[in-house]
Scaffold this motif. Structure first.
Motif, PDB file in Angstrom:
ATOM      1  N   ALA A  87       0.829  -1.208   0.000  1.00  0.00           N
ATOM      2  CA  ALA A  87       0.000   0.000   0.000  1.00  0.00           C
ATOM      3  C   ALA A  87       0.860   1.255   0.000  1.00  0.00           C
ATOM      4  O   ALA A  87       1.881   1.326   0.686  1.00  0.00           O
ATOM      5  N   SER A  88       0.432   2.242  -0.769  1.00  0.00           N
ATOM      6  CA  SER A  88       1.122   3.535  -0.757  1.00  0.00           C
ATOM      7  C   SER A  88       0.166   4.607  -1.238  1.00  0.00           C
ATOM      8  O   SER A  88      -0.900   4.317  -1.799  1.00  0.00           O
ATOM      9  N   VAL A  91       1.221  11.731  -4.171  1.00  0.00           N
ATOM     10  CA  VAL A  91       0.813  13.079  -4.580  1.00  0.00           C
ATOM     11  C   VAL A  91       2.021  13.730  -5.241  1.00  0.00           C
ATOM     12  O   VAL A  91       3.083  13.831  -4.623  1.00  0.00           O
ATOM     13  N   ARG A  92       1.858  14.130  -6.484  1.00  0.00           N
ATOM     14  CA  ARG A  92       2.986  14.727  -7.217  1.00  0.00           C
ATOM     15  C   ARG A  92       3.004  16.233  -6.988  1.00  0.00           C
ATOM     16  O   ARG A  92       2.359  17.000  -7.719  1.00  0.00           O
ATOM     17  N   HIS A  93       3.722  16.634  -5.951  1.00  0.00           N
ATOM     18  CA  HIS A  93       3.904  18.045  -5.638  1.00  0.00           C
ATOM     19  C   HIS A  93       5.361  18.287  -5.250  1.00  0.00           C
ATOM     20  O   HIS A  93       6.012  17.424  -4.664  1.00  0.00           O
ATOM     21  N   THR A  94       5.842  19.483  -5.561  1.00  0.00           N
ATOM     22  CA  THR A  94       7.179  19.875  -5.118  1.00  0.00           C
ATOM     23  C   THR A  94       7.115  20.239  -3.627  1.00  0.00           C
ATOM     24  O   THR A  94       6.038  20.348  -3.027  1.00  0.00           O
ATOM     25  N   LEU A  95       8.281  20.461  -3.043  1.00  0.00           N
ATOM     26  CA  LEU A  95       8.363  20.890  -1.649  1.00  0.00           C
ATOM     27  C   LEU A  95       7.536  22.152  -1.424  1.00  0.00           C
ATOM     28  O   LEU A  95       6.798  22.267  -0.436  1.00  0.00           O
ATOM     29  N   ALA A  96       7.648  23.113  -2.325  1.00  0.00           N
ATOM     30  CA  ALA A  96       6.937  24.383  -2.160  1.00  0.00           C
ATOM     31  C   ALA A  96       5.435  24.235  -2.339  1.00  0.00           C
ATOM     32  O   ALA A  96       4.652  24.975  -1.734  1.00  0.00           O
ATOM     33  N   GLU A  97       5.009  23.280  -3.151  1.00  0.00           N
ATOM     34  CA  GLU A  97       3.592  23.149  -3.487  1.00  0.00           C
ATOM     35  C   GLU A  97       2.794  22.343  -2.472  1.00  0.00           C
ATOM     36  O   GLU A  97       1.622  22.629  -2.234  1.00  0.00           O
ATOM     37  N   GLU A  98       3.393  21.318  -1.901  1.00  0.00           N
ATOM     38  CA  GLU A  98       2.592  20.392  -1.110  1.00  0.00           C
ATOM     39  C   GLU A  98       2.211  20.972   0.246  1.00  0.00           C
ATOM     40  O   GLU A  98       2.949  21.747   0.852  1.00  0.00           O
ATOM     41  N   SER A  99       1.049  20.566   0.711  1.00  0.00           N
ATOM     42  CA  SER A  99       0.583  21.008   2.020  1.00  0.00           C
ATOM     43  C   SER A  99       1.153  20.103   3.107  1.00  0.00           C
ATOM     44  O   SER A  99       1.632  19.001   2.847  1.00  0.00           O
ATOM     45  N   ARG A 100       1.080  20.578   4.335  1.00  0.00           N
ATOM     46  CA  ARG A 100       1.526  19.778   5.477  1.00  0.00           C
ATOM     47  C   ARG A 100       0.696  18.493   5.569  1.00  0.00           C
ATOM     48  O   ARG A 100       1.228  17.416   5.844  1.00  0.00           O
ATOM     49  N   ALA A 101      -0.599  18.592   5.317  1.00  0.00           N
ATOM     50  CA  ALA A 101      -1.470  17.423   5.400  1.00  0.00           C
ATOM     51  C   ALA A 101      -1.085  16.378   4.347  1.00  0.00           C
ATOM     52  O   ALA A 101      -1.065  15.173   4.636  1.00  0.00           O
ATOM     53  N   GLU A 102      -0.785  16.831   3.120  1.00  0.00           N
ATOM     54  CA  GLU A 102      -0.369  15.890   2.067  1.00  0.00           C
ATOM     55  C   GLU A 102       0.937  15.202   2.431  1.00  0.00           C
ATOM     56  O   GLU A 102       1.087  13.984   2.250  1.00  0.00           O
ATOM     57  N   ALA A 103       1.880  15.969   2.952  1.00  0.00           N
ATOM     58  CA  ALA A 103       3.166  15.393   3.336  1.00  0.00           C
ATOM     59  C   ALA A 103       2.990  14.398   4.478  1.00  0.00           C
ATOM     60  O   ALA A 103       3.544  13.289   4.450  1.00  0.00           O
ATOM     61  N   ASP A 104       2.207  14.771   5.485  1.00  0.00           N
ATOM     62  CA  ASP A 104       2.010  13.891   6.635  1.00  0.00           C
ATOM     63  C   ASP A 104       1.359  12.580   6.222  1.00  0.00           C
ATOM     64  O   ASP A 104       1.745  11.511   6.712  1.00  0.00           O
ATOM     65  N   ARG A 105       0.377  12.653   5.336  1.00  0.00           N
ATOM     66  CA  ARG A 105      -0.311  11.428   4.919  1.00  0.00           C
ATOM     67  C   ARG A 105       0.630  10.512   4.130  1.00  0.00           C
ATOM     68  O   ARG A 105       0.621   9.292   4.314  1.00  0.00           O
ATOM     69  N   GLN A 106       1.449  11.085   3.261  1.00  0.00           N
ATOM     70  CA  GLN A 106       2.360  10.242   2.482  1.00  0.00           C
ATOM     71  C   GLN A 106       3.390   9.557   3.381  1.00  0.00           C
ATOM     72  O   GLN A 106       3.692   8.371   3.209  1.00  0.00           O
ATOM     73  N   PHE A 107       3.914  10.275   4.362  1.00  0.00           N
ATOM     74  CA  PHE A 107       4.849   9.641   5.282  1.00  0.00           C
ATOM     75  C   PHE A 107       4.154   8.606   6.156  1.00  0.00           C
ATOM     76  O   PHE A 107       4.729   7.558   6.467  1.00  0.00           O
ATOM     77  N   ALA A 108       2.913   8.868   6.551  1.00  0.00           N
ATOM     78  CA  ALA A 108       2.182   7.913   7.387  1.00  0.00           C
ATOM     79  C   ALA A 108       1.959   6.599   6.656  1.00  0.00           C
ATOM     80  O   ALA A 108       2.191   5.512   7.209  1.00  0.00           O
ATOM     81  N   VAL A 109       1.502   6.665   5.409  1.00  0.00           N
ATOM     82  CA  VAL A 109       1.157   5.451   4.658  1.00  0.00           C
ATOM     83  C   VAL A 109       2.394   4.783   4.051  1.00  0.00           C
ATOM     84  O   VAL A 109       2.517   3.558   4.076  1.00  0.00           O
ATOM     85  N   ASN A 110       3.311   5.591   3.524  1.00  0.00           N
ATOM     86  CA  ASN A 110       4.445   5.041   2.773  1.00  0.00           C
ATOM     87  C   ASN A 110       5.626   4.633   3.647  1.00  0.00           C
ATOM     88  O   ASN A 110       6.455   3.832   3.217  1.00  0.00           O
ATOM     89  N   TYR A 111       5.711   5.198   4.848  1.00  0.00           N
ATOM     90  CA  TYR A 111       6.845   4.881   5.715  1.00  0.00           C
ATOM     91  C   TYR A 111       6.426   4.393   7.101  1.00  0.00           C
ATOM     92  O   TYR A 111       6.742   3.279   7.505  1.00  0.00           O
ATOM     93  N   SER A 112       5.698   5.222   7.834  1.00  0.00           N
ATOM     94  CA  SER A 112       5.414   4.895   9.240  1.00  0.00           C
ATOM     95  C   SER A 112       4.607   3.609   9.380  1.00  0.00           C
ATOM     96  O   SER A 112       4.927   2.757  10.227  1.00  0.00           O
TER      97      SER A 112
END
Length: 237
Positions: A87-88, A91-112
């Protein structure tokens, strides 16, 4: 490890790559536990192809972004012989574009979540087990335009190698880093022409090739701590 009769736990196992991996293991005689989030109907239909619950297959549903989800899966993980973290979220966003929520969700599902599931799988284990983590060929050269996705997968690759050391000799841990396999969900009819120009072999990765790599990593008792690039050479660019 001999596959017939093994209990194989697959996250994100209802659709796309996860479903192909499920079919490959069921075709070799494994008993499946398929995790899904919103695709419970599709997961139930999939295990129906192999005889459903009567044949020993199961479906479990939860959102891996929920910090409590690994606890919900603990009992099933202890029963499993093989854990495939497929499961993963992407979201295709650059550092400047992505929101905190998008980043948190990707790390939660893809890593944590995969890391916590590895812990739960290993806890109190007394028999051999195998873990296979699905990564991405971009872990070699992270894509700056998919910032948190790329970094979260790279972190999981490092965790794969560290876990292989820490969980040996009872548990083997390996990874698969695929290249382009299927068009994006939002572009189902795409021929991925732009992406395939970056692939030396000039074609998408066949699902059968990806699944055979997964079967190999489960069957071969001498392989741990390896990451197989099943990407047509894309990581070389």
């Amino acid at each position: 490890m001999v596959i017939p009769g093994l209990r194989v736990f697959i996250t994100g196992g209802a659709l796309r790559v996860g479903a192909a991996i499920a079919r490959a293991f069921a075709g070799r005689g494994a008993k499946l536990t398929l995790h899904c989030n919103r695709s419970k109907q599709e997961a139930s239909q999939l295990i129906g192809e192999f005889g459903g619950p009567e044949a020993g297959h199961r479906v479990v549903s939860c959102d891996l972004a929920d910090p409590d989800s690994p606890e919900q899966l603990s009992a099933l993980l202890r029963e499993a012989d093989v854990l495939i973290n497929n499961a993963s979220t992407y979201v295709r966003h650059t550092l400047a574009e992505e929101s905190r929520a998008e980043a948190d969700r990707q790390f939660a599902v893809n890593y944590s979540a995969p890391v916590e599931l590895m812990k739960r799988f290993a806890r109190e284990r007394v028999r051999p087990g195998v873990i296979v983590n699905l990564l991405d060929q971009g872990i070699r050269h992270p894509d700056a335009f998919s910032f948190s996705y790329a970094i979260s997968k790279k972190a999981l690759a490092a965790a794969t190698e560290a876990a292989a050391l820490q969980l040996a000799p009872l548990i083997r841990v390996n990874g698969i880093a695929p290249g382009p396999v299927l068009p994006p969900v939002e572009l189902p009819h795409s021929r991925m022409e732009k992406t395939l120009k970056t692939v030396p072999l000039g074609r998408a990765v066949a699902l059968d090739d990806l699944c055979s790599a997964c079967l190999f990593l489960v069957e071969n008792d001498s392989v741990t701590g390896e990451i197989l690039y099943i990407d047509g050479g894309q990581c070389l660019h």
